[in-house]
Design a protein around this motif. Structure first.
Motif, PDB file in Angstrom:
ATOM      1  N   VAL A 145    -117.864 130.829  64.009  1.00  0.00           N
ATOM      2  CA  VAL A 145    -118.225 132.146  63.476  1.00  0.00           C
ATOM      3  C   VAL A 145    -119.027 132.064  62.173  1.00  0.00           C
ATOM      4  N   ARG A 146    -119.256 130.833  61.652  1.00  0.00           N
ATOM      5  CA  ARG A 146    -119.936 130.748  60.355  1.00  0.00           C
ATOM      6  C   ARG A 146    -121.356 131.307  60.398  1.00  0.00           C
ATOM      7  N   ARG A 193    -115.952 115.837  56.844  1.00  0.00           N
ATOM      8  CA  ARG A 193    -117.130 115.117  57.322  1.00  0.00           C
ATOM      9  C   ARG A 193    -117.644 115.887  58.531  1.00  0.00           C
ATOM     10  N   TYR A 194    -118.898 116.340  58.452  1.00  0.00           N
ATOM     11  CA  TYR A 194    -119.455 117.107  59.574  1.00  0.00           C
ATOM     12  C   TYR A 194    -119.750 116.179  60.746  1.00  0.00           C
ATOM     13  N   ASP A 195    -119.950 116.810  61.898  1.00  0.00           N
ATOM     14  CA  ASP A 195    -120.174 116.035  63.126  1.00  0.00           C
ATOM     15  C   ASP A 195    -121.353 115.078  62.988  1.00  0.00           C
ATOM     16  N   ASP A 196    -122.358 115.489  62.187  1.00  0.00           N
ATOM     17  CA  ASP A 196    -123.534 114.624  62.054  1.00  0.00           C
ATOM     18  C   ASP A 196    -123.311 113.505  61.032  1.00  0.00           C
ATOM     19  N   GLY A 197    -122.073 113.384  60.534  1.00  0.00           N
ATOM     20  CA  GLY A 197    -121.751 112.261  59.661  1.00  0.00           C
ATOM     21  C   GLY A 197    -121.839 112.552  58.170  1.00  0.00           C
ATOM     22  N   VAL A 198    -122.353 113.740  57.814  1.00  0.00           N
ATOM     23  CA  VAL A 198    -122.459 114.077  56.388  1.00  0.00           C
ATOM     24  C   VAL A 198    -121.065 114.256  55.790  1.00  0.00           C
ATOM     25  N   LEU A 199    -120.795 113.544  54.704  1.00  0.00           N
ATOM     26  CA  LEU A 199    -119.514 113.712  54.020  1.00  0.00           C
ATOM     27  C   LEU A 199    -119.710 114.824  52.991  1.00  0.00           C
ATOM     28  N   ALA A 200    -119.343 116.039  53.367  1.00  0.00           N
ATOM     29  CA  ALA A 200    -119.643 117.195  52.525  1.00  0.00           C
ATOM     30  C   ALA A 200    -118.606 117.369  51.434  1.00  0.00           C
ATOM     31  N   LEU A 201    -117.388 116.926  51.705  1.00  0.00           N
ATOM     32  CA  LEU A 201    -116.314 117.095  50.736  1.00  0.00           C
ATOM     33  C   LEU A 201    -115.443 115.846  50.783  1.00  0.00           C
ATOM     34  N   GLY A 249    -121.616 123.644  40.797  1.00  0.00           N
ATOM     35  CA  GLY A 249    -122.205 122.545  41.548  1.00  0.00           C
ATOM     36  C   GLY A 249    -123.588 122.897  42.026  1.00  0.00           C
ATOM     37  N   ALA A 250    -124.388 121.860  42.234  1.00  0.00           N
ATOM     38  CA  ALA A 250    -125.757 122.079  42.699  1.00  0.00           C
ATOM     39  C   ALA A 250    -125.734 122.521  44.165  1.00  0.00           C
ATOM     40  N   ASN A 251    -126.900 122.851  44.679  1.00  0.00           N
ATOM     41  CA  ASN A 251    -126.990 123.172  46.106  1.00  0.00           C
ATOM     42  C   ASN A 251    -126.597 121.937  46.908  1.00  0.00           C
ATOM     43  N   GLY A 252    -125.779 122.153  47.912  1.00  0.00           N
ATOM     44  CA  GLY A 252    -125.385 121.033  48.763  1.00  0.00           C
ATOM     45  C   GLY A 252    -124.220 120.245  48.208  1.00  0.00           C
ATOM     46  N   ALA A 253    -123.592 120.734  47.128  1.00  0.00           N
ATOM     47  CA  ALA A 253    -122.487 120.000  46.517  1.00  0.00           C
ATOM     48  C   ALA A 253    -121.227 120.065  47.367  1.00  0.00           C
ATOM     49  N   GLY A 254    -121.101 121.105  48.188  1.00  0.00           N
ATOM     50  CA  GLY A 254    -119.907 121.241  49.023  1.00  0.00           C
ATOM     51  C   GLY A 254    -119.086 122.480  48.699  1.00  0.00           C
ATOM     52  N   LYS A 255    -119.675 123.396  47.952  1.00  0.00           N
ATOM     53  CA  LYS A 255    -118.931 124.599  47.545  1.00  0.00           C
ATOM     54  C   LYS A 255    -118.620 125.497  48.749  1.00  0.00           C
ATOM     55  N   THR A 256    -119.663 125.797  49.533  1.00  0.00           N
ATOM     56  CA  THR A 256    -119.454 126.666  50.692  1.00  0.00           C
ATOM     57  C   THR A 256    -118.500 126.005  51.681  1.00  0.00           C
ATOM     58  N   THR A 257    -118.629 124.689  51.801  1.00  0.00           N
ATOM     59  CA  THR A 257    -117.734 123.960  52.698  1.00  0.00           C
ATOM     60  C   THR A 257    -116.276 124.171  52.277  1.00  0.00           C
ATOM     61  N   THR A 258    -116.029 124.117  50.981  1.00  0.00           N
ATOM     62  CA  THR A 258    -114.665 124.321  50.489  1.00  0.00           C
ATOM     63  C   THR A 258    -114.142 125.706  50.890  1.00  0.00           C
TER      64      THR A 258
HETATM   65  N1  LIG Z   1    -122.652 122.740  59.677  1.00  0.00           N
HETATM   66  C1  LIG Z   1    -123.016 121.650  58.991  1.00  0.00           C
HETATM   67  N2  LIG Z   1    -123.282 120.536  59.653  1.00  0.00           N
HETATM   68  C2  LIG Z   1    -123.657 119.406  58.977  1.00  0.00           C
HETATM   69  N3  LIG Z   1    -123.794 119.338  57.671  1.00  0.00           N
HETATM   70  C3  LIG Z   1    -123.553 120.439  56.934  1.00  0.00           C
HETATM   71  C4  LIG Z   1    -123.159 121.654  57.580  1.00  0.00           C
HETATM   72  N4  LIG Z   1    -122.984 122.588  56.616  1.00  0.00           N
HETATM   73  C5  LIG Z   1    -123.260 121.977  55.443  1.00  0.00           C
HETATM   74  N5  LIG Z   1    -123.590 120.690  55.626  1.00  0.00           N
HETATM   75  C6  LIG Z   1    -123.901 119.706  54.574  1.00  0.00           C
HETATM   76  O1  LIG Z   1    -122.781 119.572  53.765  1.00  0.00           O
HETATM   77  C7  LIG Z   1    -123.158 119.483  52.413  1.00  0.00           C
HETATM   78  C8  LIG Z   1    -122.476 120.570  51.602  1.00  0.00           C
HETATM   79  O2  LIG Z   1    -122.992 121.812  51.982  1.00  0.00           O
HETATM   80  P1  LIG Z   1    -122.487 123.190  51.346  1.00  0.00           P
HETATM   81  O3  LIG Z   1    -121.022 123.171  51.365  1.00  0.00           O
HETATM   82  O4  LIG Z   1    -123.148 124.276  52.077  1.00  0.00           O
HETATM   83  O5  LIG Z   1    -123.070 123.123  49.873  1.00  0.00           O
HETATM   84  P2  LIG Z   1    -123.146 124.258  48.751  1.00  0.00           P
HETATM   85  O6  LIG Z   1    -122.522 125.470  49.277  1.00  0.00           O
HETATM   86  O7  LIG Z   1    -122.455 123.666  47.586  1.00  0.00           O
HETATM   87  O8  LIG Z   1    -124.591 124.437  48.467  1.00  0.00           O
HETATM   88  C9  LIG Z   1    -124.669 119.549  52.374  1.00  0.00           C
HETATM   89  O9  LIG Z   1    -125.191 118.251  52.310  1.00  0.00           O
HETATM   90  C10 LIG Z   1    -125.019 120.192  53.687  1.00  0.00           C
HETATM   91  O10 LIG Z   1    -126.262 119.714  54.121  1.00  0.00           O
END
Ligand SMILES: Nc1ncnc2c1ncn2[C@@H]1O[C@H](COP(=O)(O)OP(=O)(O)O)[C@@H](O)[C@H]1O
Ligand SMILES: [Mg+2]
Lengths: 472, 252
Positions: free
Chosen positions: A471-472, B24-32, B49-58
């Motif tokens: 849902v994101r 860790r997202y499916d594509d291997g990115v360690l977001a948090l 945190g900067a863009n991409g820091a992991g805030k939205t992920t949290t």
């Molecule tokens: N659905 C996703 N699949 C793979 N990687 C993601 C996804 N969402 C975010 N990322 C990656 O995870 C990292 C953290 O993203 P995000 O939490 O959105 O950062 P912020 O909100 O701090 O800008 C980034 O490197 C981003 O590219």
């Protein structure tokens, strides 16, 4: 929870400009279809009555029954045909009846008014099949992925609502939101026949109601399919494209392909091939008979009158026999062709039923009595009538065949002497027995059931996919 | 007075808590990577945190929009992925771009989301207007369609939705980005009053000054790791901007 989503969906849909515009267009088209259908029916009735009267008028003033030729019977028009065209405009509605001739229906409406054949009539079936299916796609193509794109899905699911409730609410809501308003023009349309002076029988009301129900089921199937596609695709622009492609396949390509495939699978001789076979058989019989006539030796004697009578009887005998043989042969050929045709039709219809729209067409046509069966039924009824007519004519003329026979004037009767004209009213009336309402309804139930299954299947796919939806 | 309250609060259990939270997202990115933080009732936590820091992920992990790879995001002691529906009752969420139903009026939007939040029983529509007034939306725009609203007004609507839900925790994802200074100021005042009501607030932002103004605790997240965490008291007299920039350039 479901109720909240349903209510929101309802308000959101009904409050949108998109809805106002398309609702107006649909309403106008639905009302137009009813109006045009009824007017069309009234014209058909007029034409039918005129043709019947004309048919009898041609016989007025005839002195002898054997002078009667080209007596016609007509397929009576019915109001529902004008609402659900089916094949009613393509099939011949007139049959020339003679003793022993092969019956062929002619004078189809498209034949009479070819301009309509170009685009067809704007009838209820068309509205349901083309307009409302597009309407359904227009309203539901972005039902789920659109909310995701707009960001409202995130906010929605930050609340304690189960996904199952949400998708159920979406489905119910969009169905109610577009179906309920559509009931307004549909019910208004239903009021039109009595208001414009076309009474419908109880059975006709029931069948009309079921046609509308099948139409709504088709609508529901497209709605569920659109929701399903909007769950399966990421972006609303792509779901719209996907749905348009599916629409083209379902509405236009699948039914046509089914017919082509069935024709490949089951070979049926063409009418021309059949006619060629029949005429060559008839020619062969004629040759044989000519030899018999050449070999005719009367019992002799000097009584001219008696000799003529004897010859006449001999000829009657030969002709009767030939007629019987031809009839049998033709009947067998027709039967064979008919059987193959039935298999072909069954195959084509069976294949076409993968398309909900084809399923709807079959259900609606069977309810409106405008399916292919109607053509067969008319011919069958005509065949039975032909026998009645034949007996009547034999009774009147004493001549067994339709062939003209040279009659030798008695000499007693003077040219000027007035002989009473025949009374065309004595000819038995052709009474067309239609398929009973119960049978019509029973025939349409499997197709309506199939439509329901389409609804449920599309929704089930959407439902289970949505349970794992991001849902994101 | 202020410190009394804080001391009292810190003895209670945290409302929001990240424990070894890793994604860790499916594509291997360690977001948090192994994030630990706590937000107590009546306190505000700012994640810088900067863009991409992991805030939205949290924030997504707290809402269970995604499942954690390791660790837990707890709301009122319950791991969000164990009972998503329960924790969604307990948190309100305000996104970066509040997107509402554009063809609905402010009141209609509020009404819908209030009912969704589980408040359908005993809920009056008048309450919507009260809340809208409280967040600074005047009566004349209550019945206007959302599509006529400016970004600031939409954001206020978003916070009104969070307010009316009455949840004990509020998650805000860059709520002031794109707002003009006046709107941002008003927004912060509103957050302040919510905190005063005893709600726990977790906010992500890149706005150092706003963060400093409102937050009781500030954490700096870099590439998925919490590299610094200090309370307001600890930051007294320090230059937060310098600290932040130092961490970003890897000096600290
Ligand atoms: N659905 C996703 N699949 C793979 N990687 C993601 C996804 N969402 C975010 N990322 C990656 O995870 C990292 C953290 O993203 P995000 O939490 O959105 O950062 P912020 O909100 O701090 O800008 C980034 O490197 C981003 O590219
Ligand atoms: Mg972000």
């Amino acid at each position: 929870m479901i109720g909240i989503v349903v209510k929101k969906e309802l308000f959101e849909t009904v409050g949108s400009k998109k809805f106002h515009i398309s609702f107006a267009v649909c309403s106008v088209l639905i009302l137009l279809a009813f109006y045009a259908g009824i007017r069309n029916h009234q014209n058909n009735v007029e034409r039918y009555e005129a043709s019947k009267a004309d048919n009898l008028r041609k016989l007025e003033g005839l002195k002898e029954w054997h002078e009667v030729e080209n007596y016609r019977i007509f397929l009576p028009p019915r109001p529902l045909e004008s609402l659900v065209g089916g094949v009613s405009n393509d099939i011949g509605r007139t049959i020339v009846i003679q003793r022993g001739n092969e019956l062929e229906a002619e004078g189809s409406r498209f034949g009479d008014d070819p301009v309509f054949a170009v685009f067809g009539f704007l009838d209820l079936e068309f509205i349901f099949q083309i307009v409302l299916t597009l309407f359904a796609i227009l309203f539901a193509y972005d039902s789920v992925n659109g909310e995701k794109e707009r960001g409202t899905l995130r906010l929605t699911f930050s609340n304690p609502i189960p996904k199952s409730s949400y998708i159920l609410g979406k489905w119910t809501g969009s169905f109610v939101a577009v179906c309920l308003p559509l009931m307004i023009p549909l019910l208004t349309g239903c009021l039109m026949p009595p208001v414009l002076g076309v009474g419908l029988s109880g059975g006709e009301w029931l069948r009309l109601g079921l046609v509308i129900l099948s139409g709504l089921l088709l609508f529901g199937a497209f709605l569920a399919m659109s929701i399903m596609v909007s769950v399966f695709t990421k972006r609303s622009s792509s779901s719209f494209l996907v749905l348009l492609v599916i629409w083209i396949f379902v509405i236009l390509i699948i039914p046509r392909t089914a017919v082509v495939l069935a024709a490949r699978a089951v070979e049926t001789p063409s009418v021309d091939e059949l006619a060629a076979k029949k005429s060559s058989f008839a020619r062969q019989l004629m040759m044989e008979d000519r030899e018999k006539v050449d070999g005719y030796r009367g019992s002799g004697g000097s009584d001219m009158e008696a000799m003529m009578r004897e010859f006449q009887e001999f000829m009657n005998g030969i002709q009767e026999e030939r007629r019987k043989k031809t009839d049998e042969y033709n009947a067998r050929l027709n039967e064979e062709r008919r059987n193959k045709q039935i298999v072909q039709e069954k195959t084509a219809f069976g294949l076409a039923r993968i398309s909900p729209s084809a399923t709807f067409t079959l259900a609606a046509a069977s309810l409106a009595r405008t399916s292919l069966d109607q053509k067969e039924r008319f011919l069958g009824e005509a065949g039975r009538y032909q026998e009645t007519y034949g007996r009547f004519m034999l009774d009147k003329t004493g001549i067994a065949s339709g062939l003209r026979v040279i009659r030798i004037s008695d000499g007693d009767r003077e040219e000027g002497e007035a002989k009473a004209s025949i009374d065309p009213g004595e000819i038995p009336v052709f009474d067309f027995h239609e398929v009973s309402t119960a049978e019509c309804v029973k025939g349409s139930i499997p197709d309506m059931g199939l439509l329901l299954i389409f609804n449920l299947a599309f929704f089930a796919l959407a439902y289970f996919r949505f349970l794992r939806y991001d849902v994101r | 007075m202020e410190s009394d309250k804080n001391n009292g609060m810190s003895r209670t259990a945290p409302m929001l808590e990240a424990v070894n939270l890793t994604k860790r997202y499916d594509d291997g990115v360690l977001a948090l990577d192994d994030l630990n933080l706590s937000v107590f009732p009546g306190r505000a936590y700012a994640m810088l945190g900067a863009n991409g820091a992991g805030k939205t992920t949290t924030i997504n992990l707290f809402l269970n929009f995604i499942d954690p790879t390791e660790g837990e995001a707890r709301v009122a002691g319950v791991a969000s992925h164990r009972d998503p529906l329960l924790i969604r009752e307990k948190v309100s969420y305000v996104s970066e771009n509040v997107m509402l139903y554009m063809n609905f009026s402010a009141v209609q939007n509020l009404d819908f989301f209030a009912r969704l939040s589980g408040r359908s029983k005993g809920f009056r529509r008048d309450e919507c207007r009260d809340v809208l007034r409280r967040v600074g939306l005047e009566d004349d725009c209550h019945d206007r369609k959302l599509k006529t609203f400016s970004k600031g007004m939409r954001q206020k609507c978003g916070i009104a939705i969070a307010v009316i839900k009455g949840a004990p925790a509020i998650l805000l994802d860059e709520p002031t980005s794109g707002l003009d200074p006046k709107a941002a100021f008003e927004f912060m005042n509103l957050l302040d009053s919510l905190r005063a009501e005893g709600r726990a607030i977790l906010m992500s932002t890149h706005d150092i000054f706003r963060a400093r103004e409102i937050a009781d605790d500030i954490g700096i997240v870099k590439e998925g790791r919490l590299v610094m965490q200090r309370s307001r008291e600890e930051l007294e007299g320090e230059d937060l901007e310098k600290i932040y920039l130092d961490y970003m350039s890897g000096l600290s």
